[in-house]
Scaffold this motif. Structure first.
Motif, PDB file in Angstrom:
ATOM      1  N   TRP A 168       1.609   3.334  -7.732  1.00 58.06           N
ATOM      2  CA  TRP A 168       0.684   2.653  -6.825  1.00 58.06           C
ATOM      3  C   TRP A 168      -0.310   1.810  -7.617  1.00 58.06           C
ATOM      4  O   TRP A 168      -0.664   0.699  -7.200  1.00 58.06           O
ATOM      5  N   GLN A 169      -0.742   2.335  -8.747  1.00 53.95           N
ATOM      6  CA  GLN A 169      -1.715   1.621  -9.583  1.00 53.95           C
ATOM      7  C   GLN A 169      -1.117   0.333 -10.143  1.00 53.95           C
ATOM      8  O   GLN A 169      -1.810  -0.678 -10.231  1.00 53.95           O
ATOM      9  N   ASP A 197      -8.904   0.599  -6.717  1.00 52.39           N
ATOM     10  CA  ASP A 197      -9.245   1.904  -7.264  1.00 52.39           C
ATOM     11  C   ASP A 197      -8.595   2.979  -6.396  1.00 52.39           C
ATOM     12  O   ASP A 197      -8.608   2.887  -5.161  1.00 52.39           O
ATOM     13  N   ILE A 198      -8.045   4.012  -7.024  1.00 53.19           N
ATOM     14  CA  ILE A 198      -7.316   5.054  -6.291  1.00 53.19           C
ATOM     15  C   ILE A 198      -8.257   5.845  -5.389  1.00 53.19           C
ATOM     16  O   ILE A 198      -7.903   6.195  -4.257  1.00 53.19           O
ATOM     17  N   GLU A 199      -9.473   6.140  -5.863  1.00 51.42           N
ATOM     18  CA  GLU A 199     -10.408   6.944  -5.072  1.00 51.42           C
ATOM     19  C   GLU A 199     -10.841   6.215  -3.805  1.00 51.42           C
ATOM     20  O   GLU A 199     -11.046   6.829  -2.755  1.00 51.42           O
ATOM     21  N   THR A 247      -1.619   4.821   2.540  1.00 54.18           N
ATOM     22  CA  THR A 247      -3.054   4.869   2.847  1.00 54.18           C
ATOM     23  C   THR A 247      -3.275   5.644   4.126  1.00 54.18           C
ATOM     24  O   THR A 247      -2.368   5.820   4.937  1.00 54.18           O
ATOM     25  N   MET A 290       1.264   8.046  -8.214  1.00 53.37           N
ATOM     26  CA  MET A 290      -0.060   7.428  -8.328  1.00 53.37           C
ATOM     27  C   MET A 290      -0.034   6.283  -9.345  1.00 53.37           C
ATOM     28  O   MET A 290      -0.648   5.233  -9.122  1.00 53.37           O
ATOM     29  N   LEU A 299      -5.735   7.374  -0.427  1.00 50.82           N
ATOM     30  CA  LEU A 299      -4.303   7.655  -0.472  1.00 50.82           C
ATOM     31  C   LEU A 299      -4.014   9.075  -0.007  1.00 50.82           C
ATOM     32  O   LEU A 299      -4.757  10.009  -0.307  1.00 50.82           O
ATOM     33  N   ASP A 318       0.804  -1.212   0.000  1.00 49.04           N
ATOM     34  CA  ASP A 318       0.000   0.000   0.000  1.00 49.04           C
ATOM     35  C   ASP A 318       0.842   1.269   0.000  1.00 49.04           C
ATOM     36  O   ASP A 318       0.325   2.350   0.244  1.00 49.04           O
TER      37      ASP A 318
END
Length: 133
Positions: free
Chosen positions: A75-76, A83-85, A129, A72, A89, A18
């Motif tokens: 992380w993806q 999902d980022i949203e 996170t 980002m 984060l 994470d």
């Protein structure tokens, strides 16, 4: 690779699942100017940090926005199904270190020369996170 080494590597990989990191070395801007913008987004949610950087007047915000987008994307790639949203984060750590200086001479009165130091910096941005501060 031994079994204990493999197990510890797997545990480290799961622990860092994470967390995403992004670097930008030798950015041609003074560290002092970059730190002003970096302090604004430290500890802020990613979406809010992107909007802050997008509408900031400072030139350093453009470079920091690219580093944040890179983190980002990192992380993806680590968490393909997430999902980022929904991940909540935040910018966990961001620090700006000074890098090499280009030394130039500027003409001065009476045949002298004054030294100009063109500074650059290294940017390190770590996303995490909200739960794992």
């Amino acid at each position: 690779m031994g079994s204990r080494k493999r197990e510890s590597a797997l545990a480290r990989k799961i622990a860092n699942q994470d967390v995403a990191k992004s670097l930008h070395n030798d950015c041609p801007s003074s560290p002092r100017k970059m730190r002003l913008v970096a302090d604004i987004i430290r500890g802020v949610e990613v979406e809010k940090a992107l909007s802050i950087l997008k509408y900031s007047k400072k030139d350093a915000s453009n470079k920091l926005e690219k580093v944040l987008l890179s983190a980002m994307a990192n992380w993806q790639t680590k968490n393909e199904g997430a999902d980022i949203e929904e991940a909540n984060l935040i910018v966990k750590e961001i620090y700006v270190d000074s890098a090499r200086q280009l030394k130039r001479l500027r003409p001065a009165p009476q045949g002298r020369g004054h030294r100009i130091r063109k500074r650059s910096n290294h940017i390190t941005l770590i996303l995490g996170t909200k739960d794992n501060k």
